[in-house]
Scaffold this motif. Structure first.
Motif, PDB file in Angstrom:
ATOM      1  N   SER A  84      -0.491  12.024  61.268  1.00 30.33           N
ATOM      2  CA  SER A  84      -1.557  11.911  60.274  1.00 30.33           C
ATOM      3  C   SER A  84      -0.974  11.372  58.967  1.00 30.33           C
ATOM      4  O   SER A  84      -0.339  12.089  58.218  1.00 30.33           O
ATOM      5  N   ALA A  85      -1.182  10.056  58.708  1.00 36.26           N
ATOM      6  CA  ALA A  85      -0.672   9.435  57.499  1.00 36.26           C
ATOM      7  C   ALA A  85      -1.661   9.648  56.370  1.00 36.26           C
ATOM      8  O   ALA A  85      -2.857   9.805  56.613  1.00 36.26           O
ATOM      9  N   SER A  86      -1.139   9.661  55.153  1.00 40.16           N
ATOM     10  CA  SER A  86      -2.038   9.843  54.018  1.00 40.16           C
ATOM     11  C   SER A  86      -2.656   8.495  53.638  1.00 40.16           C
ATOM     12  O   SER A  86      -1.969   7.488  53.545  1.00 40.16           O
ATOM     13  N   THR A  87      -3.950   8.455  53.478  1.00 37.53           N
ATOM     14  CA  THR A  87      -4.656   7.225  53.095  1.00 37.53           C
ATOM     15  C   THR A  87      -5.359   7.442  51.779  1.00 37.53           C
ATOM     16  O   THR A  87      -5.578   8.578  51.361  1.00 37.53           O
ATOM     17  N   GLN A  88      -5.704   6.335  51.129  1.00 33.96           N
ATOM     18  CA  GLN A  88      -6.475   6.459  49.904  1.00 33.96           C
ATOM     19  C   GLN A  88      -7.570   5.406  49.906  1.00 33.96           C
ATOM     20  O   GLN A  88      -7.400   4.305  50.441  1.00 33.96           O
ATOM     21  N   ASN A  89      -8.696   5.735  49.321  1.00 36.51           N
ATOM     22  CA  ASN A  89      -9.806   4.791  49.258  1.00 36.51           C
ATOM     23  C   ASN A  89      -9.576   3.775  48.141  1.00 36.51           C
ATOM     24  O   ASN A  89      -9.213   4.145  47.028  1.00 36.51           O
ATOM     25  N   VAL A  90      -9.758   2.504  48.475  1.00 34.27           N
ATOM     26  CA  VAL A  90      -9.574   1.431  47.500  1.00 34.27           C
ATOM     27  C   VAL A  90     -10.901   0.691  47.363  1.00 34.27           C
ATOM     28  O   VAL A  90     -11.550   0.384  48.366  1.00 34.27           O
ATOM     29  N   SER A  91     -11.268   0.429  46.141  1.00 38.89           N
ATOM     30  CA  SER A  91     -12.523  -0.293  45.911  1.00 38.89           C
ATOM     31  C   SER A  91     -12.353  -1.752  46.370  1.00 38.89           C
ATOM     32  O   SER A  91     -11.237  -2.266  46.412  1.00 38.89           O
ATOM     33  N   PRO A  92     -13.461  -2.420  46.733  1.00 40.64           N
ATOM     34  CA  PRO A  92     -13.362  -3.814  47.193  1.00 40.64           C
ATOM     35  C   PRO A  92     -12.623  -4.728  46.205  1.00 40.64           C
ATOM     36  O   PRO A  92     -11.842  -5.578  46.600  1.00 40.64           O
ATOM     37  N   ASP A  93     -12.863  -4.501  44.924  1.00 42.52           N
ATOM     38  CA  ASP A  93     -12.196  -5.328  43.913  1.00 42.52           C
ATOM     39  C   ASP A  93     -10.683  -5.119  43.934  1.00 42.52           C
ATOM     40  O   ASP A  93      -9.905  -6.074  43.876  1.00 42.52           O
ATOM     41  N   ASP A  94     -10.289  -3.839  44.027  1.00 40.04           N
ATOM     42  CA  ASP A  94      -8.862  -3.528  44.075  1.00 40.04           C
ATOM     43  C   ASP A  94      -8.234  -4.089  45.349  1.00 40.04           C
ATOM     44  O   ASP A  94      -7.114  -4.611  45.325  1.00 40.04           O
ATOM     45  N   ALA A  95      -8.967  -3.981  46.475  1.00 42.58           N
ATOM     46  CA  ALA A  95      -8.463  -4.503  47.743  1.00 42.58           C
ATOM     47  C   ALA A  95      -8.213  -6.001  47.640  1.00 42.58           C
ATOM     48  O   ALA A  95      -7.202  -6.517  48.111  1.00 42.58           O
ATOM     49  N   TYR A  96      -9.131  -6.688  46.967  1.00 42.08           N
ATOM     50  CA  TYR A  96      -8.992  -8.134  46.795  1.00 42.08           C
ATOM     51  C   TYR A  96      -7.785  -8.461  45.922  1.00 42.08           C
ATOM     52  O   TYR A  96      -7.003  -9.365  46.235  1.00 42.08           O
ATOM     53  N   THR A  97      -7.617  -7.683  44.860  1.00 39.54           N
ATOM     54  CA  THR A  97      -6.478  -7.908  43.972  1.00 39.54           C
ATOM     55  C   THR A  97      -5.161  -7.713  44.715  1.00 39.54           C
ATOM     56  O   THR A  97      -4.225  -8.504  44.562  1.00 39.54           O
ATOM     57  N   ILE A  98      -5.118  -6.665  45.564  1.00 40.49           N
ATOM     58  CA  ILE A  98      -3.910  -6.400  46.347  1.00 40.49           C
ATOM     59  C   ILE A  98      -3.660  -7.555  47.314  1.00 40.49           C
ATOM     60  O   ILE A  98      -2.527  -8.031  47.463  1.00 40.49           O
ATOM     61  N   LEU A  99      -4.725  -8.030  47.936  1.00 43.42           N
ATOM     62  CA  LEU A  99      -4.606  -9.136  48.888  1.00 43.42           C
ATOM     63  C   LEU A  99      -4.060 -10.389  48.207  1.00 43.42           C
ATOM     64  O   LEU A  99      -3.146 -11.043  48.724  1.00 43.42           O
TER      65      LEU A  99
END
Lengths: 184, 188
Positions: free
Chosen positions: A40-55
């Motif tokens: 069980s890995a720890s996950t965190q919720n990322v907003s679509p905008d943040d996901a795009y920035t990371i991408l």
């Protein structure tokens, strides 16, 4: 490890109803509580905008393709590169001369053919030879290879054997016509 | 195969399989032997090649900005079909190239050519050069990475071509023509 794989082989070789019961039994036996806890890995919720920035940030880290020098020198692509280089040399020369000729009166330059011919005749033989060679070689290669390209454009000589055959023909003709042009 | 390049995978998967107790059947023994042999070869290959990225990196040119456009999975933009940007443009390029053959051969065959043919030769060379420079700009200055430089280069090329055509006009009207001039300089 050995016990597990042998159990799997036995199970798959057995009839189906028995296989189901055995495999479920094996699965429950071989998965201790510790394994499930570590999975069980720890996950965190990322907003679509943040996901795009990371991408975007990740994409900018991507490697770029290596330079031409890693490829094996071959007549095919060397000939293609030579076609562009020789064409550029000739075109830059033509553009340079005619652009200079257009602005010559404004700067008081003398670029008429008589002046240039007189200047050229005053050069030492080696310089004359070198300049003629520097024009004759690109002119010869680009002309012959241009004909080769037009042959390709008609859909002929496109298999690899013909590409090499015409490639060597261009090299041979270029050598002959360059020597001829430099000598006249 | 992944274990070729990741030693952790190799020890995790391949090694336990090989160290398992020898089974009594001869078939299993044969499998075990061939497995060992393959591992030897694979390990050798892996050791000598040292992974995929063994070539030296030589930074001859800067990489350029890595521009990101759009979202994760945008479809590629397909331009509207236009014959003027496709087949006509291609045919025009070939027409110019084909025309250069007789125009280039003529002065060699006849010694010199008349002023009109000479002017046509000059103009054809300039158009051919313009198309060539355009292709070079399109290839090496991608619009995606250098939009401003791309536009600037194209306009600079257009300006240069106009200036060169003016120079060609001046040369053809005031001087002896291209073929005759080249001949005179060549024999000087």
């Amino acid at each position: 490890m050995f016990a597990r794989s042998s159990a799997r082989i036995t199970a798959s070789a057995l009839p189906k109803p028995f296989f189901i019961t055995r495999s479920s039994l094996v699965a429950s036996q071989l998965r201790p509580a510790t394994t499930t806890a570590s999975n069980s890995a720890s996950t965190q919720n990322v907003s679509p905008d943040d996901a795009y920035t990371i991408l975007v940030a990740q994409r900018k880290q991507r490697p770029i393709s290596p330079h031409l020098s890693i490829y094996q020198p071959q007549l095919t692509w060397y000939g293609s590169a030579a076609n562009r280089i020789t064409g550029s040399v000739l075109s830059v020369g033509a553009y340079g001369f005619f652009a200079a000729y257009a602005v010559a009166p404004a700067f008081g330059w003398h670029l008429d053919s008589a002046t240039i011919a007189a200047a050229f005749s005053g050069l030492p033989a080696a310089a004359k030879f070198g300049l003629k060679f520097a024009v004759a070689l690109p002119f010869s290669y680009h002309s012959w290879n241009g004909i080769r390209h037009l042959l390709w454009d008609t859909g002929k000589a496109l298999d690899i054997k013909d590409v090499y055959r015409t490639g060597y023909a261009v090299l041979g003709l270029t050598t002959i016509s360059t020597i001829y042009l430099v000598m006249i | 195969m992944a274990s070729l390049f990741r030693s952790s995978l190799r020890t995790a998967t391949a090694m336990p399989r090989l160290t398992q107790p020898v089974s009594t059947t001869s078939a299993a023994a044969a499998v075990r032997c061939s497995g060992m042999k393959n591992l030897g070869i694979m390990r050798q290959a892996g050791m000598t090649k040292k992974g995929f990225h063994a070539s030296a990196s030589r930074k001859l040119l800067p990489a350029g900005p890595q521009v990101i456009q759009g979202t994760i999975n945008d479809a590629a933009e397909v331009p509207d079909p236009n014959a003027a940007h496709g087949s006509y443009h291609w045919s025009f390029e070939r027409l110019i190239s084909v025309a250069l053959i007789p125009l280039t051969v003529a002065p060699f065959a006849a010694g010199s050519i008349n002023p009109v043919t000479d002017a046509i030769l000059g103009a054809t060379i300039i158009i051919h050069s313009h198309i060539g420079f355009e292709s070079i700009i399109i290839d090496y200055i991608p619009h995606r990475k250098y939009p401003t430089l791309r536009k600037g280069s194209m306009w600079a090329l257009k300006g240069a071509t106009v200036l060169v055509l003016v120079g060609l006009y001046e040369f053809e009207t005031n001087d002896v023509g291209i073929t005759e001039a080249v001949k005179r300089v060549w024999k000087a």
